[in-house]
Design a protein around this motif. Sequence first.
Motif, PDB file in Angstrom:
ATOM      1  N   ALA A   1      -0.596  10.503  -6.100  1.00 16.25           N
ATOM      2  CA  ALA A   1       0.139   9.675  -5.127  1.00 16.25           C
ATOM      3  C   ALA A   1      -0.709   8.565  -4.513  1.00 16.25           C
ATOM      4  N   LYS A   2      -2.014   8.766  -4.492  1.00 14.56           N
ATOM      5  CA  LYS A   2      -2.936   7.767  -3.912  1.00 14.56           C
ATOM      6  C   LYS A   2      -2.502   7.251  -2.528  1.00 14.56           C
ATOM      7  N   PRO A   3      -2.325   8.161  -1.557  1.00 12.87           N
ATOM      8  CA  PRO A   3      -1.962   7.666  -0.210  1.00 12.87           C
ATOM      9  C   PRO A   3      -3.060   6.761   0.327  1.00 12.87           C
TER      10      PRO A   3
ATOM     11  N   SER B   1       0.836  -1.203   0.000  1.00 13.77           N
ATOM     12  CA  SER B   1       0.000   0.000   0.000  1.00 13.77           C
ATOM     13  C   SER B   1       0.873   1.257   0.000  1.00 13.77           C
ATOM     14  N   GLN B   2       0.295   2.346  -0.479  1.00 17.41           N
ATOM     15  CA  GLN B   2       1.020   3.608  -0.607  1.00 17.41           C
ATOM     16  C   GLN B   2       1.245   4.216   0.779  1.00 17.41           C
TER      17      GLN B   2
END
Length: 292
Positions: free
Chosen positions: A52-54, A2-3
């Motif tokens: 960035a898709k945190p 995961s980011q």
Amino acid sequence: MSQPIWILGASGYVGGAYQRLLESQGVPFRALPRTDLDYYNVDTLTAALKEAKPAFLVNCAGYTGKPNVDACELHKTECLLGNAILPGVLRQACEATGTPWGHVSSGCIFTGRRPDGGGLRETDAPNFSFRTNNCSFYSGSKALGEEVLAGADNCFIWRLRIPFNEVDSPRNYLTKLMRYDRLLEAENSLSQLEEFVRATWECWEKRVPFGIYNVTNPGAVTTREVVDLIKKSGVSNKDFQFFSSESDFMQKAAKTPRSNCVLDSSKLLTCSIVMSEVHDAIAKALKNWKAA
Ligand SMILES: NC(=O)C1=CN([C@@H]2O[C@H](COP(=O)(O)OP(=O)(O)OC[C@H]3O[C@@H](n4cnc5c(N)ncnc54)[C@H](OP(=O)(O)O)[C@@H]3O)[C@@H](O)[C@H]2O)C=CC1
Ligand SMILES: Cc1cn([C@H]2C[C@H](O)[C@@H](COP(=O)(O)OP(=O)(O)O[C@H]3O[C@@H](C)C(=O)[C@@H](O)[C@H]3O)O2)c(=O)[nH]c1=O
């Protein structure tokens, strides 16, 4: 994989504790200062989140006033921007990009207890706000911030309350009590800083329902009880002096009224997120007291 988690306001008192927690748990994160990302600009923030898709965003950014909330009376624009406008910008950008997030709010939007004598709950309306016309500018701005987030998707609102820990620092409630010339006798809920960040992180880890949470150590404590714990610990043997009343405090030491309140933190407990009893947490901090 995961980011990384994003932290806004990571350079601050609360954000610093968040960074330490995630570091200690080996959770990848990115600290995003205003100078690197103009997070007040909804288009800039939305584009950055899209790219960035945190996995999650933690908002520890806000305007508190230094050395205390009196300073907010002189910096109203900053205070409104940081505490009332910014949460709305984050909501818009996080909802547009489907980013789950948490916002650090404050228990200072309340005064006193519930009429039945219990602690104030997540379902109670703020009673120390611009709506009730009895508050500091800071408290009013934080209550507006919660109003802006009412019904937000994918969002935790975590209420922090007068943080303290074992590290001597001008931001630490225990240090403040030891340094002020005179003290205000009041009853309050408090949040041990590291327990606060751990509990908020658990909200996300355990995927508890989004919404408002009072994140305070169970129980309430009076200023005199804290002073007794300080003396008992031996950290300070000062002859602590008290104001004769709240109006004496207002005349001699404060520009704006303070919120003194007791919050009910049982909602957190129903999610199996446990914080230590407030007197125990204070005694532990004093036992481990150290210089910054
Ligand atoms: N400390 C306390 O007693 C309590 C704090 N809170 C809330 O917790 C949050 C964090 O507080 P705390 O860590 O103490 O605050 P700090 O002032 O220590 O840190 C706040 C951070 O917010 C960022 N920021 C964004 N906009 C502004 C602005 N206009 N002015 C100043 N800083 C700004 C800065 O990070 P950067 O420059 O990296 O972007 C700054 O480091 C706030 O929302 C506050 O209302 C709630 C209850 C108690
Ligand atoms: C100025 C002063 C405060 N006090 C008391 C009032 C209060 O109970 C406690 C803390 O007051 P201060 O003015 O230091 O801190 P204050 O800025 O009011 O602290 C608040 O900060 C913001 C950011 C929050 O969100 C709040 O939850 C709370 O932590 O100390 C004294 O006893 N003597 C004093 O001389």
